[in-house]
Design an enzyme around this catalytic site. Sequence first.
Site, PDB file in Angstrom:
ATOM      1  CD  GLU A  43      49.660  -3.705 -27.924  1.00  0.00           C
ATOM      2  OE1 GLU A  43      49.236  -3.812 -26.761  1.00  0.00           O
ATOM      3  OE2 GLU A  43      49.969  -4.704 -28.624  1.00  0.00           O
ATOM      4  CD  GLU A  44      51.177  -7.648 -29.761  1.00  0.00           C
ATOM      5  OE1 GLU A  44      51.529  -7.731 -28.570  1.00  0.00           O
ATOM      6  OE2 GLU A  44      50.089  -8.071 -30.181  1.00  0.00           O
TER       7      GLU A  44
ATOM      8  CG  HIS B  68      50.301 -12.402 -27.486  1.00  0.00           C
ATOM      9  ND1 HIS B  68      50.887 -11.683 -26.458  1.00  0.00           N
ATOM     10  CD2 HIS B  68      49.658 -11.490 -28.241  1.00  0.00           C
ATOM     11  CE1 HIS B  68      50.590 -10.404 -26.591  1.00  0.00           C
ATOM     12  NE2 HIS B  68      49.842 -10.258 -27.674  1.00  0.00           N
TER      13      HIS B  68
ATOM     14  CG  ASP C  63      53.108  -3.898 -33.306  1.00  0.00           C
ATOM     15  OD1 ASP C  63      52.035  -3.259 -33.220  1.00  0.00           O
ATOM     16  OD2 ASP C  63      53.741  -4.267 -32.307  1.00  0.00           O
TER      17      ASP C  63
ATOM     18  CG  HIS D  80      48.523  -3.333 -32.262  1.00  0.00           C
ATOM     19  ND1 HIS D  80      49.168  -4.496 -32.629  1.00  0.00           N
ATOM     20  CD2 HIS D  80      47.691  -3.684 -31.246  1.00  0.00           C
ATOM     21  CE1 HIS D  80      48.755  -5.496 -31.864  1.00  0.00           C
ATOM     22  NE2 HIS D  80      47.854  -5.041 -31.026  1.00  0.00           N
TER      23      HIS D  80
ATOM     24  CG  ASP E 250      46.753  -9.066 -30.541  1.00  0.00           C
ATOM     25  OD1 ASP E 250      46.551  -7.846 -30.692  1.00  0.00           O
ATOM     26  OD2 ASP E 250      47.491  -9.518 -29.650  1.00  0.00           O
TER      27      ASP E 250
END
Length: 464
Positions: A169-170, A434, A103, A101, A134
């Site tokens: 996705e996030e 994150h 995003d 992903h 990520d």
Amino acid sequence: MTSTLSRREAVHEAAAAGIPAALADLGTLVRIPSIAWPAFDQTQVRRSAEAVAALIGGTGVFDSVEVKTAAIPGTDEVGQPAVLARRAARNGRPTVLLYAHHDVQPPGDDALWDTPPFEPTVRDGRLYGRGAADDKAGIMAHVASIRALTEAVGTDFDLGISMFIEGEEEFGSRSFGQFLADNADALRSDVIVVADSGNWDAVTPALTVSLRGNARFTLKIRTLEHASHSGMFGGAVPDAMMAAVKLLATMWDADGAVAVAGLTQRDAETPEYTEDTLRSEAGLPAGVSPVGTGTILSRIWNKPSITITGIDHTSVAAASNTLAPEVSVVISSRVAPGQSAKDAYEAIAAHLRAHAPWGAELEFSDIDCGDAFLVDTSGWAVADARAALAEGYGVDPVDIGVGGSIPFIADLVREFPGAQILVTGVEDPHARAHSPNESLHLETFRHAVLAEALLLESLDAREA
């Protein structure tokens, strides 16, 4: 035609030679703040998708590369732009679907970053920046592995390849299921590689074989029709914060383990993992004790957890002597493999209703459930992946569980029940995904690219 051995050697050389270009391209992607939250500039998500599409198209192996969206079921909205590419298989070879992903999470407080979150910075063998691990590194692992394969064997190979690089996705993958349904023919494959997980450590690769599910919702707690003076009525009238503290505390026992009836746990052995390792990887200070019972990894992989991830209440700066009429909190639960997320949510909601103090009124909203995942490790693709990881890293891989969730995998299983799903990744335990100062361990990335290129080569040599 070269021998299998010489093909493998060529893949090794091509993967190593391609790392500088792959990292440069990764830096370009990290500079794009592709945050799917509505509060952020949504044109950056489109810009990110177009940049990814250009990289994929630049490999020269795909029949089609498109930036596409899908409707969000139950709304009049469409989801964020995703990239879909397809190369048809030939001569009886299998097709592999490569997922990642583009995003990213919001950066949070910029002051907590040692360097700007969207300015990729290399120091001490790591590349720092939001999305560096990520999951823009997952995108570049896919792209770099395809480049290595084509450099080693040419573009006229027989393996079918699809790529699906998601853009939300996030933000909950809200259009994911519809995107799968809309593009089922282009996405249908024999093997699915999900590059959105991690490794055992910076040198030991891993195949993720279990993921916890998630049940997330907003809870509003109300005890008063309006705010009242805390001096005039405090001691006789329960305010919402008082009720919230009492109610939320009932969800854990004295050890910090979840104490909600109806939540289940998975009975499975876990490898050795020390408290010292936990402290190092999680940033747990020496004076703070871990919570829960049982082995540490059983608490993370196989048992439920509950976290309060947000709260709406008066800020410290604006505090006054007032009894608050209502408080809203976000409750995020990780669900043990083997239990449906919906059942877990119902158990938590029932617990909260049963324990609401002083007749406090509860309102539940924004409910989001995603099921856990257990990999069938008996398929040939798992064996091929383990062999590729061992060769690519020079260390035998381990099977791991992950405490986090990738809920869309349940959608993949439902839409493509015959596909073998491999959950891999380029993160190590110190990636801080994150969090501020997210980073990619560069040596891990090099190994990950080689391992995936070797996997593609082995799939190209296999008849479906």
